[in-house]
Design a protein around this motif. Structure first.
Motif, PDB file in Angstrom:
ATOM      1  N   MET A 348      29.877  23.371  12.084  1.00  0.00           N
ATOM      2  CA  MET A 348      30.518  22.721  10.936  1.00  0.00           C
ATOM      3  C   MET A 348      31.984  22.418  11.203  1.00  0.00           C
ATOM      4  N   VAL A 370      25.000  28.872   9.546  1.00  0.00           N
ATOM      5  CA  VAL A 370      25.237  27.615  10.266  1.00  0.00           C
ATOM      6  C   VAL A 370      25.200  27.864  11.766  1.00  0.00           C
ATOM      7  N   HIS A 376      22.025  23.277   8.431  1.00  0.00           N
ATOM      8  CA  HIS A 376      22.607  22.167   9.189  1.00  0.00           C
ATOM      9  C   HIS A 376      23.594  21.432   8.286  1.00  0.00           C
ATOM     10  N   VAL A 377      24.790  21.223   8.790  1.00  0.00           N
ATOM     11  CA  VAL A 377      25.865  20.649   7.993  1.00  0.00           C
ATOM     12  C   VAL A 377      26.076  19.181   8.372  1.00  0.00           C
TER      13      VAL A 377
END
Length: 757
Positions: A348, A370, A376-377
């Motif tokens: 991220m 994450v 999932h960013v």
């Protein structure tokens, strides 16, 4: 006795009623639900108010309680020291440091039982009554009216209130004053395009052209538990506390979780550390340490994040309403020093534009999830959903590619905030005076001290501030009550300055995360009330908490002692194991040197280590080995080491080993893993909360283990960089009948690459 209408019986409404009674006025609380507590009533609660005069039939199916905004298992992101009123300490000492929804509701119920329910004649509850209109009466000389208190010789009605009860009967009544305490978290806000999308899908078939159902759209207020999303692909929209915490929670059951963030926030856990002089030492020792200004002799102090962030080192000198780019960069740098490298090295990443104000989200698990690819960013904004059910995401990239289309999403959870919805019951004339903007989720009204307007005497607002800042509500309620009762007055010039401050905040660009810095707003309100003194915040490291903002010296002293006990717990080492364990999560490269002290022979091992928080066993691997695979459940941390053992220049072979790390009380325990299962304990580490001298902030633990006839003397040293470790050194001195060697392992972090998704 003059009646004052209060709109809402949540935390703001209850504290307002308490202060109106103290001021000699009679509160009448209107609550749309059948229970008090507002947003802090548990969704599963069927209890009703304990007020003896409240007896109503059950709610209908379409009469939702505001508590539906809270999900199961949610905790506050502020500690109980901040989530309390100024003169009502938490009754139960066993309350969680970060209270649950049930604990918050119990606190409010206890508050109401203490201050509001003893004398029903002094306080009236109108439950399951929805206010539909409030109008100002007698709009004559507002300046004179603003200075006129609500006392028996001034009994004119100032506002007309209309409402509908549970039987859908309309009522109307005049009041001497009105205080709006319905809060910010009233009406869920959704992306504007979703209204058209939802209406379109109602008139179309239930599947898309790819024979997939279009994604279900819900607001975060409808989220209850991760169990409802088992095997689902979920997209969570938003970068707020609720967005990150829901993404973390739903990952326990969902097959796939994608968090679409409009901007990257700083993510801070509920517990963080800073360095302070030790309160466990004598006062002379502590003063000596401060005088020497020797950081290496100061103590790691692990406290709730709000107690670390809301500190003041000098008396209040006025509120800062606009941040310059330089001030923004200083704040980003400070937050980065707290966080360390973990977020920067995660997929991220960190915020990149340090010229704009910081945005902070509180979450204990998010960054780790994450890093372990449970979440999932994607940075961007959801701008549409196409006919095939694909999410259209506007990302910061300049080029439009298929990467902006997110496929195979079953559920979209919109953690996109709330609006106060004041236009549903305040008259257009009142809204015009307040320069109301219903689309503004940041600061929708122009108000002095976020509470008053001189053109609307005897009308006030309480709790129109984001977050469970009960101290702000308390001081706003006290300000409204004392002003209406005539105990204090505010001159015209002070009103002008306060309104100008409000206008400046509303026009600011870019906007801060909150309209006011919490301690500044507390001190501003305290100055107007002449209650408390910001100099009181200089003790106990300058921590700002509500009980310091009232006159009862016994309560202030209790607050000081509570803070001192909390600080001592933060310095006694009992919280160090969890801090250290969380700091070492992730992937590392390691280099190990083994020196046989009798012969001088050296051996070398190098490779990778991964500390994993979410894993499970797979005993059916292709090569027959036990393997750790991703899991949605948090376990003891798994240490997995894979490397190459150089026994000699010509002899090398692959090796692996596993341990389990687990925090038990005040120790970090390490267990052998044999045959894919936990075996007996190897070491029990207790870290000392003082920092060793050297190149950085090192903490150390030692432990011995007798393995048959061999004694393992272990030393673990961890170099802290904020909340993450930047280096680990593990040494073993092994002595036995056939063993006499020293092993030194140095671990350095591997940097994760961003993942395209």
């Amino acid at each position: 006795m003059i009646d004052v209408a209060i709109i809402g019986a949540g935390s703001a409404g209850l504290v307002t009623a308490r202060h109106l009674i103290s001021a000699g006025l009679r509160p009448v609380l209107f609550e749309a639900a059948k229970t008090i507590g507002g947003a802090w009533t548990p969704a599963s609660s069927s209890s009703s108010s304990s007020h003896p005069d409240v007896h109503h039939p059950p709610l209908s199916q379409d009469h939702h309680h505001p508590a539906s905004k809270m999900w199961n298992g949610m905790r506050t992101n502020l500690s109980k020291y901040t989530c309390q009123f100024t003169d009502f300490p938490w009754p139960d000492s066993s309350t969680s440091t970060f209270p649950t929804v049930q604990e918050m509701h119990d606190y409010l119920q206890s508050y109401a039982d203490t201050f509001l329910h003893d004398n029903p004649a002094s306080c009236e509850f109108l439950m399951q009554c929805r206010v539909t209109n409030i109008e100002q009466l007698n709009k004559g000389n507002t300046a004179a009216a603003a200075a006129a208190p609500l006392v028996p010789d001034n009994e004119q009605a100032n506002y007309k209130v209309e409402w509908i009860d549970v039987d859908q009967t309309t009522h109307c009544r005049d009041f001497g004053g009105v205080i709006v305490a319905s809060g910010f978290f009233h009406t869920p806000c959704m992306p504007s395009f979703l209204k058209d999308y939802t209406n379109t899908k109602k008139n179309e078939s239930s599947t898309t052209g790819n024979n997939r159902r279009p994604p279900q759209i819900i607001h975060s207020s409808q989220y209850r538990t991760h169990h409802n999303f088992k095997t689902k692909n979920v997209a969570v929209i938003g970068g707020s506390f609720s967005s990150l915490e829901i993404a973390a929670d739903v990952s326990k059951s969902a097959a796939r979780v994608v968090n679409i963030l409009p901007s990257i926030p700083w993510v801070i856990p509920r517990w963080i550390y800073k360095f302070h002089p030790s309160l466990l030492l004598s006062s002379s020792e502590s003063e000596s340490m401060v005088g020497n200004n020797d950081k290496n002799k100061q103590t790691i102090t692990i406290l709730p994040s709000d107690l670390q962030l809301y500190q003041r080192k000098q008396p209040f000198q006025g509120e800062v309403t606009e941040l310059t780019p330089e001030m923004c960069r200083e704040r980003h740098q400070y937050v980065q020093s707290l966080v360390g490298r973990k977020q920067r090295s995660s997929p991220m990443g960190e915020p990149t534009n340090w010229d704009e104000p910081t945005i902070i989200a509180i979450s204990d698990e998010y960054v780790d999830l994450v890093n372990e690819e449970k979440i999932h960013v994607i940075q961007g904004r959801l701008v549409g959903i196409d006919d095939d059910g694909r999410l259209q995401i506007d990302t910061p990239c300049d080029e439009t590619t298929d990467d902006h289309l997110l496929t195979d999403i079953d559920v979209v959870i919109c953690a996109t905030g709330y609006c106060p919805n004041l236009h549903s019951f305040l008259s257009s004339a009142i809204l015009s005076t307040l320069d109301y903007d219903k689309e503004d989720k940041f600061s929708p009204l122009t108000l002095a001290y976020d509470t008053l307007h001189p053109s609307l005497p005897n009308l006030a607002f309480c709790g129109l501030y984001k977050g469970p800042y009960l101290g702000v509500m308390d001081l706003q309620a006290r300000l409204a009550a004392t002003l209406m009762s005539g105990s204090i007055s505010i001159d015209e010039e002070a009103y002008k300055v306060a309104l100008k401050t409000s206008e400046t905040i509303r026009k600011s660009s870019p906007r801060q995360q909150f309209p006011h810095f919490y301690p500044d707003l507390m001190d501003t309100l305290a100055q107007v009330l002449n209650q408390g003194d910001s100099s009181e915040c200089e003790g106990n490291f300058g921590i700002v908490v509500p009980p310091l903002y009232q006159k009862d010296e016994s309560l202030r002293e209790k607050c000081r002692l509570d803070l001192e006990r909390e600080i001592k717990r933060g310095q006694d080492g009992s919280r160090m194991p969890k801090l250290v364990l969380n700091s070492i999560l992730g992937s590392w490269s390691y280099d190990r040197k083994i020196v046989h002290l009798q012969t001088g022979k050296q051996e070398h091992v190098s490779g990778t280590v991964k500390y994993s928080k979410y894993w499970t066993r797979d005993c059916d691997g292709e090569d027959g080995d036990n393997k750790a695979t991703p899991s949605m459940v948090e376990n003891p941390v798994l240490y997995r080491e894979d490397g190459v053992y150089e026994f000699s220049p010509t002899q090398k072979f692959d090796v692996f080993r596993e341990y389990e790390y687990e925090v038990k009380d005040d120790a970090l325990e390490i267990y052998f893993v044999e045959g894919g299962k936990r075996a007996h304990m190897f070491l029990s580490l207790k870290f000392v909360p003082t920092v060793e001298e050297g190149d950085g902030q090192w903490v150390k633990a030692t432990s011995d283990h007798l393995c048959i006839k061999d004694l393992y003397s272990a030393t673990f040293r961890v170099k802290l960089n904020g909340l993450s470790a930047s280096e680990i050194i593990i040494k073993y001195r092994v002595k036995g009948p056939a063993k006499d060697y020293e092993s030194t392992t140095i671990l350095t972090p591997k940097v994760a690459a961003a993942t395209d998704y």
